[in-house]
Design a protein around this motif. Structure first.
Motif, PDB file in Angstrom:
ATOM      1  N   GLN A   1       8.373  -3.970  16.314  1.00  0.00           N
ATOM      2  CA  GLN A   1       7.471  -2.868  16.626  1.00  0.00           C
ATOM      3  C   GLN A   1       7.530  -1.783  15.554  1.00  0.00           C
ATOM      4  OE1 GLN A   1       5.217  -2.985  19.035  1.00  0.00           O
ATOM      5  NE2 GLN A   1       5.997  -5.019  19.504  1.00  0.00           N
ATOM      6  N   ARG A   2       8.734  -1.487  15.066  1.00  0.00           N
ATOM      7  CA  ARG A   2       8.867  -0.482  14.008  1.00  0.00           C
ATOM      8  C   ARG A   2       8.229  -0.991  12.719  1.00  0.00           C
ATOM      9  NH1 ARG A   2      14.840   1.115  12.717  1.00  0.00           N
ATOM     10  NH2 ARG A   2      14.774   1.459  14.984  1.00  0.00           N
ATOM     11  N   LEU A   3       8.426  -2.289  12.430  1.00  0.00           N
ATOM     12  CA  LEU A   3       7.840  -2.873  11.226  1.00  0.00           C
ATOM     13  C   LEU A   3       6.315  -2.826  11.279  1.00  0.00           C
ATOM     14  CD1 LEU A   3      10.155  -5.958  10.655  1.00  0.00           C
ATOM     15  CD2 LEU A   3      10.010  -3.911   9.244  1.00  0.00           C
ATOM     16  N   LYS A   4       5.743  -2.988  12.472  1.00  0.00           N
ATOM     17  CA  LYS A   4       4.290  -2.921  12.597  1.00  0.00           C
ATOM     18  C   LYS A   4       3.768  -1.548  12.195  1.00  0.00           C
ATOM     19  CE  LYS A   4       3.200  -6.505  15.991  1.00  0.00           C
ATOM     20  NZ  LYS A   4       2.544  -6.807  17.284  1.00  0.00           N
ATOM     21  N   ARG A   5       4.511  -0.506  12.544  1.00  0.00           N
ATOM     22  CA  ARG A   5       4.079   0.845  12.167  1.00  0.00           C
ATOM     23  C   ARG A   5       4.156   1.037  10.659  1.00  0.00           C
ATOM     24  NH1 ARG A   5       6.900   4.295  17.105  1.00  0.00           N
ATOM     25  NH2 ARG A   5       5.255   3.923  18.635  1.00  0.00           N
ATOM     26  N   TYR A   6       5.216   0.524  10.038  1.00  0.00           N
ATOM     27  CA  TYR A   6       5.316   0.608   8.580  1.00  0.00           C
ATOM     28  C   TYR A   6       4.175  -0.172   7.926  1.00  0.00           C
ATOM     29  CZ  TYR A   6      10.091   2.314   9.387  1.00  0.00           C
ATOM     30  OH  TYR A   6      11.186   3.038   9.803  1.00  0.00           O
TER      31      TYR A   6
ATOM     32  N   ILE B   1       0.858   1.613   7.857  1.00  0.00           N
ATOM     33  CA  ILE B   1       0.726   2.579   6.755  1.00  0.00           C
ATOM     34  C   ILE B   1       0.235   1.863   5.497  1.00  0.00           C
ATOM     35  CG2 ILE B   1       1.981   4.151   5.236  1.00  0.00           C
ATOM     36  CD1 ILE B   1       3.868   4.707   7.613  1.00  0.00           C
ATOM     37  N   ILE B   2       0.782   0.668   5.265  1.00  0.00           N
ATOM     38  CA  ILE B   2       0.345  -0.118   4.107  1.00  0.00           C
ATOM     39  C   ILE B   2      -1.137  -0.473   4.229  1.00  0.00           C
ATOM     40  CG2 ILE B   2       0.649  -2.302   2.868  1.00  0.00           C
ATOM     41  CD1 ILE B   2       3.610  -2.201   3.657  1.00  0.00           C
ATOM     42  N   LEU B   3      -1.575  -0.824   5.442  1.00  0.00           N
ATOM     43  CA  LEU B   3      -2.981  -1.154   5.666  1.00  0.00           C
ATOM     44  C   LEU B   3      -3.885   0.046   5.392  1.00  0.00           C
ATOM     45  CD1 LEU B   3      -2.954  -3.369   8.900  1.00  0.00           C
ATOM     46  CD2 LEU B   3      -3.012  -4.078   6.507  1.00  0.00           C
ATOM     47  N   PHE B   4      -3.460   1.231   5.829  1.00  0.00           N
ATOM     48  CA  PHE B   4      -4.225   2.452   5.538  1.00  0.00           C
ATOM     49  C   PHE B   4      -4.361   2.658   4.030  1.00  0.00           C
ATOM     50  CE2 PHE B   4      -3.072   4.063   9.915  1.00  0.00           C
ATOM     51  CZ  PHE B   4      -4.394   4.174  10.362  1.00  0.00           C
ATOM     52  N   ILE B   5      -3.252   2.468   3.310  1.00  0.00           N
ATOM     53  CA  ILE B   5      -3.274   2.636   1.849  1.00  0.00           C
ATOM     54  C   ILE B   5      -4.202   1.599   1.211  1.00  0.00           C
ATOM     55  CG2 ILE B   5      -1.884   2.496  -0.255  1.00  0.00           C
ATOM     56  CD1 ILE B   5       0.485   3.535   1.426  1.00  0.00           C
ATOM     57  N   MET B   6      -4.135   0.362   1.690  1.00  0.00           N
ATOM     58  CA  MET B   6      -5.004  -0.686   1.154  1.00  0.00           C
ATOM     59  C   MET B   6      -6.462  -0.378   1.410  1.00  0.00           C
ATOM     60  SD  MET B   6      -2.697  -3.973   2.303  1.00  0.00           S
ATOM     61  CE  MET B   6      -3.846  -5.223   1.778  1.00  0.00           C
ATOM     62  N   ALA B   7      -6.765   0.175   2.577  1.00  0.00           N
ATOM     63  CA  ALA B   7      -8.142   0.517   2.917  1.00  0.00           C
ATOM     64  C   ALA B   7      -8.675   1.594   1.965  1.00  0.00           C
ATOM     65  CB  ALA B   7      -8.232   0.991   4.357  1.00  0.00           C
TER      66      ALA B   7
ATOM     67  N   GLY C   1       2.762 -11.424  13.733  1.00  0.00           N
ATOM     68  CA  GLY C   1       1.735 -12.058  14.547  1.00  0.00           C
ATOM     69  C   GLY C   1       0.332 -11.683  14.124  1.00  0.00           C
ATOM     70  N   LEU C   2       0.154 -11.353  12.847  1.00  0.00           N
ATOM     71  CA  LEU C   2      -1.151 -10.965  12.329  1.00  0.00           C
ATOM     72  C   LEU C   2      -1.688 -12.039  11.404  1.00  0.00           C
ATOM     73  CD1 LEU C   2      -0.284  -7.287  11.429  1.00  0.00           C
ATOM     74  CD2 LEU C   2      -1.661  -8.029  13.361  1.00  0.00           C
TER      75      LEU C   2
ATOM     76  N   GLY D   1      -4.951   1.242  13.119  1.00  0.00           N
ATOM     77  CA  GLY D   1      -4.937   2.199  14.223  1.00  0.00           C
ATOM     78  C   GLY D   1      -4.327   1.617  15.486  1.00  0.00           C
ATOM     79  N   MET D   2      -4.679   0.366  15.783  1.00  0.00           N
ATOM     80  CA  MET D   2      -4.109  -0.298  16.958  1.00  0.00           C
ATOM     81  C   MET D   2      -2.600  -0.481  16.821  1.00  0.00           C
ATOM     82  SD  MET D   2      -6.557  -0.789  19.144  1.00  0.00           S
ATOM     83  CE  MET D   2      -7.101   0.816  18.565  1.00  0.00           C
ATOM     84  N   MET D   3      -2.150  -0.767  15.589  1.00  0.00           N
ATOM     85  CA  MET D   3      -0.717  -0.957  15.368  1.00  0.00           C
ATOM     86  C   MET D   3       0.048   0.351  15.491  1.00  0.00           C
ATOM     87  SD  MET D   3      -0.865  -3.652  12.194  1.00  0.00           S
ATOM     88  CE  MET D   3       0.897  -3.710  11.972  1.00  0.00           C
ATOM     89  N   VAL D   4      -0.521   1.430  14.985  1.00  0.00           N
ATOM     90  CA  VAL D   4       0.137   2.733  15.077  1.00  0.00           C
ATOM     91  C   VAL D   4       0.274   3.168  16.528  1.00  0.00           C
ATOM     92  CG1 VAL D   4      -0.144   5.196  14.606  1.00  0.00           C
ATOM     93  CG2 VAL D   4      -0.503   3.529  12.782  1.00  0.00           C
ATOM     94  N   MET D   5      -0.776   2.947  17.319  1.00  0.00           N
ATOM     95  CA  MET D   5      -0.767   3.356  18.730  1.00  0.00           C
ATOM     96  C   MET D   5      -0.025   2.371  19.623  1.00  0.00           C
ATOM     97  SD  MET D   5      -4.571   5.008  19.245  1.00  0.00           S
ATOM     98  CE  MET D   5      -5.454   3.571  18.649  1.00  0.00           C
TER      99      MET D   5
END
Length: 262
Positions: free
Chosen positions: A243-248, A251-257, A23-24, A121-125
């Motif tokens: 929900q679990r996939l969103k957390r994974y 992590i990819i978004l953090f790496i991309m950033a 949903g992103l 951050g929103m996805m992790v939380m």
């Protein structure tokens, strides 16, 4: 040009799946990967981010049309809210494109990195922010539309991460907020794309195959594949632990950033 088109087909496949499954908006994936692709093909360094943003925004147009049609058939779109948000969105999208054309590539890159970190951050939380405003002013939607349109145009996104929380804060039901957000994605994309096409029209160093700042081989490749994989992503969303996939994916978004900053 052919190589970029083929890579864009793969990129569209991934962005469509992500959009449908989580949903992103596809801009989260499209902008950074296009930036790397354009850099690898030695586009002018000062045009890499603005062309990635402009091309990403252009890809939203056909997908927004499909999404709006679907929500309208379900009678979920509150058109009076769309009508009030749209004028501000159009003006804001044009201003956002002007600002992106004015600032340096580095500043535009930092702004997108901040957005990536925010969404991750929103996805992790596992939270969905709600912008609650207790004001009932007639001009509030016009102002909100302007802010949403400007930021969305700057970042090459459809604006759902801002529109939905704002509408929820205005006490709209979730299904209606999502439907209105989808409808608002169309004027954001159209106004932003036209602005970027016009601003880059006579730019001397845009590569062949560009419509202003919109790089057409990448646009056609992404659209061609994303419209096929987005419905598949929606189907998989009902079968996989979203929900679990969103957390994974966070992590990819953090790496991309981090990669974008480096």
């Amino acid at each position: 040009m052919t190589e970029i088109f083929l890579f864009s087909l793969l990129l569209g496949t991934v962005s469509g799946l992500v959009a449908g499954l989580l949903g992103l908006g596809g801009g989260l994936v499209i902008v950074p990967l296009l930036a790397w692709l354009f850099s690898a093909h030695q586009f002018n360094s000062e045009l890499i981010m603005i062309m990635a943003v402009a091309t990403s925004l252009a890809t939203i147009v056909p997908t927004a049309i499909v999404a709006v049609s679907s929500h309208h058939r379900k009678r979920a779109v509150v058109w009076r809210r769309v009508a009030k948000l749209t004028p501000g969105i159009i003006v804001g999208a044009a201003i956002g494109a002007l600002f992106a054309d004015w600032v340096s590539d580095g500043i535009l890159r930092v702004m997108f990195v901040v957005y990536l970190l925010y969404v991750a951050g929103m996805m992790v939380m596992q939270v969905r922010p709600v912008f609650t405003l207790h004001l009932r002013l007639s001009w509030l939607d016009y102002l909100a539309g302007g802010v949403i349109g400007m930021i969305s145009s700057l970042l090459g996104i459809g604006g759902g991460t801002m529109t939905v929380p704002y509408l929820l804060g205005q006490r709209l039901e979730m299904k209606n907020a999502v439907a209105v957000s989808s409808a608002c994605g169309l004027p954001i994309a159209v106004a932003g794309t036209l602005s970027y096409a016009w601003l880059g029209w006579e730019h001397a160093v845009v590569p062949d195959g560009s419509l202003g700042y919109v790089y057409l081989p990448a646009f056609f490749g992404i659209v061609a594949s994303s419209v096929l994989t987005a419905p598949l992503g929606v189907k998989l969303a009902h079968q996989l632990p979203a929900q679990r996939l969103k957390r994974y994916f966070a992590i990819i978004l953090f790496i991309m950033a981090v990669k974008m900053m480096v």
